[in-house]
Write a protein that holds these residues in place. Structure first.
Motif, short mmCIF file in Angstrom:
data_model
loop_
_atom_site.label_atom_id
_atom_site.label_comp_id
_atom_site.label_asym_id
_atom_site.label_seq_id
_atom_site.Cartn_x
_atom_site.Cartn_y
_atom_site.Cartn_z
N LEU A 1 0.80 -1.22 0.00
CA LEU A 1 0.00 0.00 0.00
C LEU A 1 0.84 1.27 0.00
N ASP A 2 2.15 1.14 -0.02
CA ASP A 2 3.02 2.31 0.09
C ASP A 2 2.87 3.30 -1.06
N ASN A 3 2.42 2.84 -2.21
CA ASN A 3 2.23 3.73 -3.35
C ASN A 3 0.75 3.98 -3.65
N TYR A 4 -0.09 3.74 -2.69
CA TYR A 4 -1.54 3.89 -2.84
C TYR A 4 -1.97 5.14 -2.07
N ASN A 5 -2.30 6.19 -2.80
CA ASN A 5 -2.56 7.48 -2.17
C ASN A 5 -3.74 7.46 -1.20
N LEU B 1 -6.44 17.29 -0.82
CA LEU B 1 -5.42 16.93 0.17
C LEU B 1 -4.59 18.14 0.57
N GLU B 2 -4.31 19.02 -0.37
CA GLU B 2 -3.57 20.24 -0.04
C GLU B 2 -4.40 21.13 0.89
N LEU B 3 -5.70 21.16 0.69
CA LEU B 3 -6.58 21.92 1.58
C LEU B 3 -6.54 21.34 2.98
N ALA C 1 3.18 15.07 7.34
CA ALA C 1 4.10 14.29 6.50
C ALA C 1 3.35 13.29 5.64
N VAL C 2 2.34 12.66 6.21
CA VAL C 2 1.58 11.64 5.48
C VAL C 2 0.68 12.30 4.43
N TYR C 3 0.11 13.47 4.76
CA TYR C 3 -0.65 14.21 3.75
C TYR C 3 0.25 14.54 2.56
N ARG C 4 1.47 14.96 2.83
CA ARG C 4 2.41 15.29 1.74
C ARG C 4 2.68 14.06 0.87
N ARG C 5 2.80 12.90 1.49
CA ARG C 5 3.00 11.66 0.74
C ARG C 5 1.78 11.38 -0.14
N ALA C 6 0.59 11.53 0.42
CA ALA C 6 -0.63 11.31 -0.35
C ALA C 6 -0.74 12.30 -1.50
N ILE C 7 -0.37 13.54 -1.27
CA ILE C 7 -0.40 14.56 -2.33
C ILE C 7 0.53 14.16 -3.46
N GLY C 8 1.71 13.68 -3.12
CA GLY C 8 2.66 13.25 -4.13
C GLY C 8 2.18 12.09 -4.97
N LEU C 9 1.30 11.30 -4.42
CA LEU C 9 0.77 10.12 -5.13
C LEU C 9 -0.60 10.35 -5.76
N ALA D 1 -3.88 9.00 2.53
CA ALA D 1 -4.88 10.01 2.87
C ALA D 1 -5.70 9.59 4.09
N ALA D 2 -6.09 8.34 4.14
CA ALA D 2 -6.86 7.84 5.29
C ALA D 2 -6.00 7.84 6.54
N ARG D 3 -4.76 7.43 6.41
CA ARG D 3 -3.86 7.41 7.56
C ARG D 3 -3.61 8.83 8.08
N ALA D 4 -3.41 9.77 7.17
CA ALA D 4 -3.20 11.17 7.57
C ALA D 4 -4.41 11.69 8.33
N ASP D 5 -5.60 11.36 7.86
CA ASP D 5 -6.80 11.82 8.54
C ASP D 5 -6.90 11.24 9.95
N LEU D 6 -6.58 9.97 10.10
CA LEU D 6 -6.60 9.36 11.43
C LEU D 6 -5.57 10.01 12.35
N LEU D 7 -4.38 10.27 11.83
CA LEU D 7 -3.35 10.93 12.63
C LEU D 7 -3.79 12.32 13.05
N ARG D 8 -4.45 13.04 12.15
CA ARG D 8 -4.96 14.37 12.46
C ARG D 8 -5.97 14.29 13.59
#
Length: 64
Positions: free
Chosen positions: A9-13, A52-54, A34-42, A17-24
């Protein structure tokens, strides 16, 4: 969710995105950013990237 990392799942945006939301939601803002930035890149298209940038900006400004 962290246990899923590294299981193809490392290349699955959407995973990031879901992980970033849970961390938030856990107030782990630095990790979430950091995880949002990874999701944005993917992100596969502009609409997903814009959303995601929002979310990342909201995290930085403390608004939701």
């Amino acid at each position: 969710m962290d246990k899923l990392s590294g299981h193809g799942l490392d290349n699955y945006n959407y995973f990031h995105a879901a992980r970033a939301d849970l961390l938030r939601r856990l107030d782990r803002d630095a990790e979430a950013a950091a995880v949002y930035r990874r999701a944005i890149g993917l992100a596969g298209n502009h609409a997903e990237r814009d959303y995601l940038e929002l979310r990342l900006q909201e995290l930085s400004s403390g608004t939701e």
